[in-house]
Structures are given as structure tokens and as C-alpha cells.
Design a protein around this motif. Structure first.
Motif, PDB file in Angstrom:
ATOM      1  N   ASN A   1     -15.362  -6.037  11.167  1.00  0.00           N
ATOM      2  CA  ASN A   1     -14.376  -5.427  10.259  1.00  0.00           C
ATOM      3  C   ASN A   1     -12.940  -5.788  10.642  1.00  0.00           C
ATOM      4  N   GLY A   2     -12.701  -5.986  11.938  1.00  0.00           N
ATOM      5  CA  GLY A   2     -11.371  -6.432  12.376  1.00  0.00           C
ATOM      6  C   GLY A   2     -11.055  -7.795  11.777  1.00  0.00           C
TER       7      GLY A   2
ATOM      8  N   ALA B   1       0.915  -9.259   4.643  1.00  0.00           N
ATOM      9  CA  ALA B   1       0.020  -9.774   5.684  1.00  0.00           C
ATOM     10  C   ALA B   1      -0.397  -8.649   6.619  1.00  0.00           C
ATOM     11  N   GLY B   2      -1.468  -8.895   7.339  1.00  0.00           N
ATOM     12  CA  GLY B   2      -1.902  -8.005   8.412  1.00  0.00           C
ATOM     13  C   GLY B   2      -2.204  -8.871   9.623  1.00  0.00           C
ATOM     14  N   ASN B   3      -1.973  -8.314  10.811  1.00  0.00           N
ATOM     15  CA  ASN B   3      -2.165  -9.119  12.021  1.00  0.00           C
ATOM     16  C   ASN B   3      -2.184  -8.196  13.235  1.00  0.00           C
ATOM     17  N   PHE B   4      -2.852  -8.589  14.281  1.00  0.00           N
ATOM     18  CA  PHE B   4      -2.697  -7.952  15.592  1.00  0.00           C
ATOM     19  C   PHE B   4      -3.204  -8.935  16.637  1.00  0.00           C
TER      20      PHE B   4
ATOM     21  N   SER C   1     -14.180  -6.957  16.078  1.00  0.00           N
ATOM     22  CA  SER C   1     -15.364  -6.515  15.329  1.00  0.00           C
ATOM     23  C   SER C   1     -15.391  -7.276  14.004  1.00  0.00           C
TER      24      SER C   1
ATOM     25  N   ARG D   1       0.807  -1.218   0.000  1.00  0.00           N
ATOM     26  CA  ARG D   1       0.000   0.000   0.000  1.00  0.00           C
ATOM     27  C   ARG D   1       0.845   1.276   0.000  1.00  0.00           C
TER      28      ARG D   1
ATOM     29  N   ARG E   1      -6.163  -6.286  -1.098  1.00  0.00           N
ATOM     30  CA  ARG E   1      -7.563  -6.600  -0.758  1.00  0.00           C
ATOM     31  C   ARG E   1      -8.511  -6.274  -1.899  1.00  0.00           C
TER      32      ARG E   1
ATOM     33  N   GLY F   1       7.060  -4.611  11.862  1.00  0.00           N
ATOM     34  CA  GLY F   1       5.649  -4.864  11.553  1.00  0.00           C
ATOM     35  C   GLY F   1       5.037  -5.911  12.455  1.00  0.00           C
ATOM     36  N   ALA F   2       5.758  -7.005  12.682  1.00  0.00           N
ATOM     37  CA  ALA F   2       5.203  -8.104  13.486  1.00  0.00           C
ATOM     38  C   ALA F   2       5.239  -7.776  14.973  1.00  0.00           C
ATOM     39  N   PHE F   3       6.407  -7.362  15.462  1.00  0.00           N
ATOM     40  CA  PHE F   3       6.536  -7.222  16.918  1.00  0.00           C
ATOM     41  C   PHE F   3       5.723  -6.046  17.465  1.00  0.00           C
TER      42      PHE F   3
ATOM     43  N   ARG G   1       2.848  -5.234  16.605  1.00  0.00           N
ATOM     44  CA  ARG G   1       1.421  -5.599  16.667  1.00  0.00           C
ATOM     45  C   ARG G   1       1.159  -6.870  17.472  1.00  0.00           C
ATOM     46  N   LEU G   2       2.220  -7.677  17.647  1.00  0.00           N
ATOM     47  CA  LEU G   2       2.015  -8.968  18.317  1.00  0.00           C
ATOM     48  C   LEU G   2       2.640  -9.014  19.701  1.00  0.00           C
TER      49      LEU G   2
ATOM     50  N   THR H   1     -10.706  -7.456   7.880  1.00  0.00           N
ATOM     51  CA  THR H   1      -9.466  -6.782   7.451  1.00  0.00           C
ATOM     52  C   THR H   1      -8.323  -7.780   7.333  1.00  0.00           C
ATOM     53  N   ILE H   2      -8.161  -8.604   8.354  1.00  0.00           N
ATOM     54  CA  ILE H   2      -7.051  -9.567   8.332  1.00  0.00           C
ATOM     55  C   ILE H   2      -7.280 -10.648   7.275  1.00  0.00           C
TER      56      ILE H   2
HETATM   57  C1  LIG Z   1       6.059 -11.385  18.198  1.00  0.00           C
HETATM   58  C2  LIG Z   1       5.420 -12.503  17.464  1.00  0.00           C
HETATM   59  C3  LIG Z   1       6.249 -13.250  16.516  1.00  0.00           C
HETATM   60  C4  LIG Z   1       5.522 -14.367  15.824  1.00  0.00           C
HETATM   61  C5  LIG Z   1       4.820 -13.852  14.614  1.00  0.00           C
HETATM   62  C6  LIG Z   1       3.991 -14.866  13.964  1.00  0.00           C
HETATM   63  C7  LIG Z   1       3.212 -14.563  12.928  1.00  0.00           C
HETATM   64  C8  LIG Z   1       3.153 -13.274  12.334  1.00  0.00           C
HETATM   65  C9  LIG Z   1       2.246 -13.004  11.398  1.00  0.00           C
HETATM   66  C10 LIG Z   1       2.120 -11.683  10.788  1.00  0.00           C
HETATM   67  O1  LIG Z   1       1.297 -11.522   9.958  1.00  0.00           O
HETATM   68  S1  LIG Z   1       3.192 -10.437  11.259  1.00  0.00           S
HETATM   69  C11 LIG Z   1       2.882  -9.106  10.109  1.00  0.00           C
HETATM   70  C12 LIG Z   1       2.230  -8.006  10.783  1.00  0.00           C
HETATM   71  N1  LIG Z   1       2.241  -6.857   9.899  1.00  0.00           N
HETATM   72  C13 LIG Z   1       1.169  -6.109   9.699  1.00  0.00           C
HETATM   73  O2  LIG Z   1       0.114  -6.318  10.265  1.00  0.00           O
HETATM   74  C14 LIG Z   1       1.339  -4.978   8.721  1.00  0.00           C
HETATM   75  C15 LIG Z   1       0.047  -4.415   8.194  1.00  0.00           C
HETATM   76  N2  LIG Z   1      -0.919  -4.095   9.247  1.00  0.00           N
HETATM   77  C16 LIG Z   1      -1.743  -2.999   9.231  1.00  0.00           C
HETATM   78  O3  LIG Z   1      -1.718  -2.193   8.335  1.00  0.00           O
HETATM   79  C17 LIG Z   1      -2.728  -2.851  10.362  1.00  0.00           C
HETATM   80  O4  LIG Z   1      -2.189  -3.368  11.537  1.00  0.00           O
HETATM   81  C18 LIG Z   1      -4.097  -3.565  10.053  1.00  0.00           C
HETATM   82  C19 LIG Z   1      -5.035  -3.319  11.235  1.00  0.00           C
HETATM   83  C20 LIG Z   1      -3.904  -5.059   9.847  1.00  0.00           C
HETATM   84  C21 LIG Z   1      -4.733  -3.008   8.784  1.00  0.00           C
HETATM   85  O5  LIG Z   1      -4.727  -1.610   8.755  1.00  0.00           O
HETATM   86  P1  LIG Z   1      -6.030  -0.811   8.202  1.00  0.00           P
HETATM   87  O6  LIG Z   1      -6.483  -1.367   6.932  1.00  0.00           O
HETATM   88  O7  LIG Z   1      -5.658   0.645   8.240  1.00  0.00           O
HETATM   89  O8  LIG Z   1      -7.129  -1.169   9.263  1.00  0.00           O
HETATM   90  P2  LIG Z   1      -7.819  -0.306  10.416  1.00  0.00           P
HETATM   91  O9  LIG Z   1      -6.795   0.296  11.312  1.00  0.00           O
HETATM   92  O10 LIG Z   1      -8.811   0.581   9.794  1.00  0.00           O
HETATM   93  O11 LIG Z   1      -8.550  -1.457  11.246  1.00  0.00           O
HETATM   94  C22 LIG Z   1      -9.466  -2.333  10.612  1.00  0.00           C
HETATM   95  C23 LIG Z   1     -10.348  -2.961  11.687  1.00  0.00           C
HETATM   96  O12 LIG Z   1      -9.530  -3.703  12.577  1.00  0.00           O
HETATM   97  C24 LIG Z   1      -9.713  -3.237  13.917  1.00  0.00           C
HETATM   98  N3  LIG Z   1      -8.467  -3.301  14.667  1.00  0.00           N
HETATM   99  C25 LIG Z   1      -7.289  -2.773  14.321  1.00  0.00           C
HETATM  100  N4  LIG Z   1      -6.378  -3.008  15.274  1.00  0.00           N
HETATM  101  C26 LIG Z   1      -6.994  -3.688  16.246  1.00  0.00           C
HETATM  102  C27 LIG Z   1      -6.567  -4.223  17.512  1.00  0.00           C
HETATM  103  N5  LIG Z   1      -5.313  -4.091  17.946  1.00  0.00           N
HETATM  104  N6  LIG Z   1      -7.486  -4.867  18.272  1.00  0.00           N
HETATM  105  C28 LIG Z   1      -8.758  -5.036  17.856  1.00  0.00           C
HETATM  106  N7  LIG Z   1      -9.216  -4.554  16.650  1.00  0.00           N
HETATM  107  C29 LIG Z   1      -8.338  -3.890  15.871  1.00  0.00           C
HETATM  108  C30 LIG Z   1     -10.127  -1.792  13.730  1.00  0.00           C
HETATM  109  O13 LIG Z   1     -10.774  -1.287  14.886  1.00  0.00           O
HETATM  110  C31 LIG Z   1     -11.033  -1.900  12.507  1.00  0.00           C
HETATM  111  O14 LIG Z   1     -12.310  -2.420  12.881  1.00  0.00           O
HETATM  112  P3  LIG Z   1     -13.574  -1.447  13.071  1.00  0.00           P
HETATM  113  O15 LIG Z   1     -14.688  -2.355  13.430  1.00  0.00           O
HETATM  114  O16 LIG Z   1     -13.203  -0.521  14.200  1.00  0.00           O
HETATM  115  O17 LIG Z   1     -13.779  -0.720  11.783  1.00  0.00           O
END
Ligand SMILES: CCCCC/C=C\C=C\C(=O)SCCNC(=O)CCNC(=O)[C@H](O)C(C)(C)COP(=O)(O)OP(=O)(O)OC[C@H]1O[C@@H](n2cnc3c(N)ncnc32)[C@H](O)[C@@H]1OP(=O)(O)O
Ligand SMILES: NC(=O)C1=CN([C@@H]2O[C@H](COP(=O)(O)OP(=O)(O)OC[C@H]3O[C@@H](n4cnc5c(N)ncnc54)[C@H](OP(=O)(O)O)[C@@H]3O)[C@@H](O)[C@H]2O)C=CC1
Length: 378
Positions: free
Chosen positions: A202-203, A189-192, A200, A134, A162, A290-292, A294-295, A206-207
């Protein structure tokens, strides 16, 4: 009223008070300074909150360093275990120079983390690369840096996986720039972490949209184009070890990554006849922003994560790079439908019923053995 002000609590309240004073102090200044000071104040508030959170979760022993915010570097990275000295990561690129000469590679999420490392490796070995995600500015910076380093062109293309229309446009652009790819790496990927009861719709969506639908849109659209042009290619998907086991607190990611594995294994069976092969890497934990962020945003879990990895350390992006390059190369043309776990042994260590017995001391073992021997004949 009973005020129980231990040193710990007093320290925390003082920290929060200081944060409020700092952020309030900024408000009475000029407009520009107000913004900056408030940001500092918010950071301190967050730091205070993280200290409280972390200490409540894992009370620190005397003498241990207290760190608060991971992304602000206030939190120290957890140390590897002693046995890690037997298993130092070798970050050198493994395949011979020129292994990807005259090849084109397409990497989603290639601007950061593991995607960036894989792109760098492909480029170093001669590939022309297209990276898509993006954030165009992030991609541009990575593309410029890698191109300058390797002398091979990396093209940045903005694309939200997406959106199937955006994916088609991105691939149109790629076809004009480089032609269709020989190597495809679905890495975006996306994750949290979140308790599932807080998710939600949408949460969830999104993933699943980024991970499963995004991978499917890219793979199906590219596959159709490659089949039309009668061109072979290697597809690789980056999933995770919990795609197999499932995992609480990352349920959308676990579900979507499991879907990606089913997609790739299915297409390996169906599309081999078109010259297309499909493989999967399941990485264990590797420190990327990115991973750490959020995770493990507080840094509270890193030590326990390392503690259950038999090799005693996290992985490195270059270790994933080397495996990905091999699996995508002409050395691996007999590999299709394979799922390769690269995790320092974490998965099996978490799975085995009795693996916690690693914590039993020599003296305790003597006692346990004696108890078991006493049962003879009973
Ligand atoms: C330390 C651990 C090591 C082991 C790792 C193992 C596996 C790893 C796997 C991975 O995938 S790591 C890669 C992680 N990288 C990323 O996630 C990068 C991209 N991520 C993002 O851009 C964002 O984090 C997101 C949320 C995935 C997407 O961004 P965006 O499209 O801007 O979405 P929104 O911010 O609008 O959110 C959409 C929707 O999700 C809800 N939400 C967001 N964060 C949270 C949260 N922490 N808890 C609960 N819900 C969350 C948000 O509220 C939105 O929902 P609504 O209903 O409010 O609209
Ligand atoms: N690091 C780890 O410990 C582990 C990582 N993995 C996997 O490794 C891969 C890379 O992760 P990692 O490097 O750690 O994390 P990053 O957050 O650095 O990588 C994720 C990438 O995906 C891109 N992305 C996110 N959403 C979209 C979207 N909608 N469209 C296009 N691109 C998108 C991001 O770029 P942008 O924001 O510009 O869109 C980013 O470059 C992922 O598949 C992850 O699941 C698996 C196990 C462990």
C-alpha cells in the motif's frame, strides 16, 4: 557492567528523562491540560530522538549548533555556499502583465508549496485559476489570499486525484465555474523516504496512485474533454531530477515520476494534432514544508544537498513559478515534449565521475600534477 556515560550520552539521557517527566506531569492534571502536556512531551521525545539520530549520523563538531526537529524550527536551515552570492534568486514575476488575461488555469496541489507559487503567478498575470487537492480548507485559504492579492478569482475544488470518478466530478465543477482550461499544471504528488525493504504494497501503491495514476487520470480526462470541444491547451507536469537517474529510498516516487515523463512525452507526440502541448519541469531541491518534512525530516541532509549544488543554494518556489509560467504561456507555443531541469546544476554535479575532485586543494593539485608528469615515457 561498564556504563560509558560521556557528556553527549548523559545529555541525551537527561533530555529523554525530562521529556518523560513533562509528559507524565500532564497526565495528573485536568483532561484538557493532559492532552496538551502529552503533546509537548511527545515533541520533546521526538526532539531527543532526532538529536540522537542526527548526532549518530553526522557527529557535530564543537561549536556547531545542534538542532533537533525540522518542522518545529528547532533545526536551523543550512546556509548557502559562498558562490551563491553570484546567483541570487530573482523572485520577480518575469512575464509582462496580462500574459494570462482571459485564460483559465487548472493547478493540482495548488494550495501549497510550488503549486501555490505557480497559481499566484498565473493569477497575478491575469488568469482565472482553479486549484484542486484533497484538503478543501487549505485550498480555500490559498484561494482567498491570492484572489485578494491579485483581484483575479481563484476557485478551490476538493479532489483526490487517485480516484478517477472524483477527478471527473472535479472537472465537471470546473467546467461550470470557468469552462475548460487553457493551462493545466499537474503538480500534486506524494512522497516519503523509506528503505525499499520497508515498503508495504500500500505504501508503493499510494505514491504511484497519486503521482502516476493521478496525473494520468487528470490529463486523460481533461484531454478528452478538450479534444471534444476542439480547444487547445498547454499541459505541464512537475517531476524531479531523479525521474531520469532513479534514486534509492524514494523508489515509488522515482518510478512514478519516470512514468509521468513517459506519459507527457508520448502525448506530446500524439496529441499535438489536437492543439495540445505537453512539457515537463524537473526541479532540484526547494524548501517546501511538504517535501522537506517527508524527505529530510531531521534536517540532517540539507547541508550535503547544498554542498553538491554548483550554484551553492536551494531553489525557490518563485524560480519554478517563472519557468512554469513561460512554458505555459503564448511565448512558448513552439515548445512541446520538452524536459527542462531547474536544479542549480545538482544533477550534472552528482553524475560526473570526477566531480569530487572539487574538494582537492591547490597544494594537493600540485602534488597530483607532479605525480602524473612523472609518468611521462612510462
Ligand atoms: C529534501 C528533498 C528535496 C528534493 C525533493 C525531490 C523530490 C520531491 C518530490 C516530492 O514529491 S515532494 C512532495 C511531497 N509532498 C507530499 O508527499 C504531500 C502529500 N503526502 C501525503 O499526504 C502523505 O505523505 C502520503 C503518505 C503520501 C499519503 O497520505 P495518505 O493517503 O493519508 O496515506 P497513509 O498515511 O494512509 O499511508 C499510505 C501507506 O503508505 C505507508 N507509509 C506512509 N508513510 C510512510 C513512511 N514514512 N515509510 C514507510 N511507509 C509509509 C503507510 O504505512 C500506508 O501503508 P500501509 O501498508 O500501512 O497501509
Ligand atoms: N520541493 C522540492 O524540493 C521538489 C518538489 N518537486 C515536485 O514539486 C511538486 C510540488 O511539491 P511541493 O510543493 O514541494 O510539496 P507539497 O507537499 O506542498 O505539494 C504536494 C501537493 O499535492 C497535493 N496532493 C497530495 N496528494 C494528493 C491527492 N491524492 N490528490 C490531490 N492532491 C494531492 C497536496 O495537497 P493535499 O494535501 O491538499 O491533497 C499538496 O498541495 C510535486 O510534484 C513534487 O514532486 C520535485 C522536485 C523537488
Amino acid at each position: 557492567m561498564n556504563f560509558d556515560l560521556s557528556h553527549e550520552k548523559l545529555f541525551t539521557y537527561l533530555l529523554i528523562l525530562c521529556s518523560i517527566i513533562i509528559s507524565f506531569g500532564g497526565v495528573v492534571r485536568t483532561h484538557k491540560t493532559t492532552y496538551r502536556a502529552c503533546a509537548v512531551g511527545r515533541l520533546n521525545m521526538a526532539a531527543a530522538a532526532a538529536v540522537v539520530f542526527r548526532r549518530n549520523l553526522f557527529p557535530l563538531k564543537l561549536g556547531q549548533k545542534a538542532c533537533a526537529l525540522h518542522s518545529s524550527c528547532a533545526l536551523r536551515d543550512a546556509d548557502p555556499l559562498p558562490q551563491a552570492s553570484f546567483f541570487p534568486p530573482n523572485d520577480a514575476t518575469m512575464l509582462p502583465p496580462g500574459s494570462f488575461s482571459d485564460k483559465v488555469a487548472f493547478v493540482t496541489g495548488g494550495g501549497t508549496g510550488l503549486g501555490r507559487a505557480m497559481t499566484q503567478g498565473l493569477s497575478q498575470l491575469g488568469a482565472t485559476c482553479v486549484i484542486a487537492s484533497r484538503k478543501l480548507e487549505v485550498l480555500q485559504k490559498t484561494a482567498e489570499e491570492i484572489t485578494a492579492q491579485t483581484g483575479n478569482k481563484v476557485f478551490p475544488v476538493a479532489c483526490d486525484v487517485r480516484d478517477p470518478a472524483a477527478v471527473a466530478q472535479c472537472l465537471d465543477q470546473m467546467e461550470k465555474l470557468t469552462g475548460l482550461p487553457d493551462v493545466v499544471i499537474n503538480n500534486a504528488a506524494g512522497n516519503f523516504v523509506s528503505p525499499s525493504e520497508k515498503l508495504s504494497p500500500n505504501g508503493w501503491k499510494t505514491i504511484v496512485d497519486i503521482v502516476l495514476n493521478g496525473t494520468a487520470f487528470v490529463t486523460l480526462e481533461l484531454g478528452k474533454r478538450l479534444i471534444r470541444q476542439d480547444k487547445g491547451a498547454s499541459f505541464l507536469a512537475i517531476t524531479t531530477i531523479y525521474a531520469e537517474s532513479g534514486s534509492g529510498f524514494v523508489v515509488p516516487s522515482a518510478s512514478a515520476k519516470a512514468g509521468v515523463e513517459a506519459l507527457y512525452k508520448s502525448l506530446a507526440a500524439e496529441w499535438g494534432r489536437y492543439g495540445l502541448r505537453f512539457n515537463i519541469i524537473q526541479p532540484g531541491p526547494i524548501r517546501t514544508k511538504g517535501a522537506f518534512s517527508r524527505l529530510d525530516p531531521t534536517g540532517a541532509f540539507e547541508k550535503s544537498m547544498i554542498g553538491r549544488i554548483p550554484v551553492g543554494r536551494l531553489g525557490t518556489p518563485n524560480e519554478i513559478k517563472n519557468l512554469a509560467l513561460y512554458m505555459s504561456s503564448h511565448y512558448a507555443t513552439w515548445m512541446s515534449g520538452a524536459v527542462v531541469r531547474l536544479d542549480g546544476g545538482e544533477y550534472v554535479s552528482m553524475a560526473g565521475e570526477f566531480n569530487d575532485l572539487r574538494k582537492v586543494s591547490k597544494q594537493q593539485w600540485d602534488l597530483i600534477e607532479a605525480m602524473i608528469r612523472q609518468t611521462k615515457g612510462s
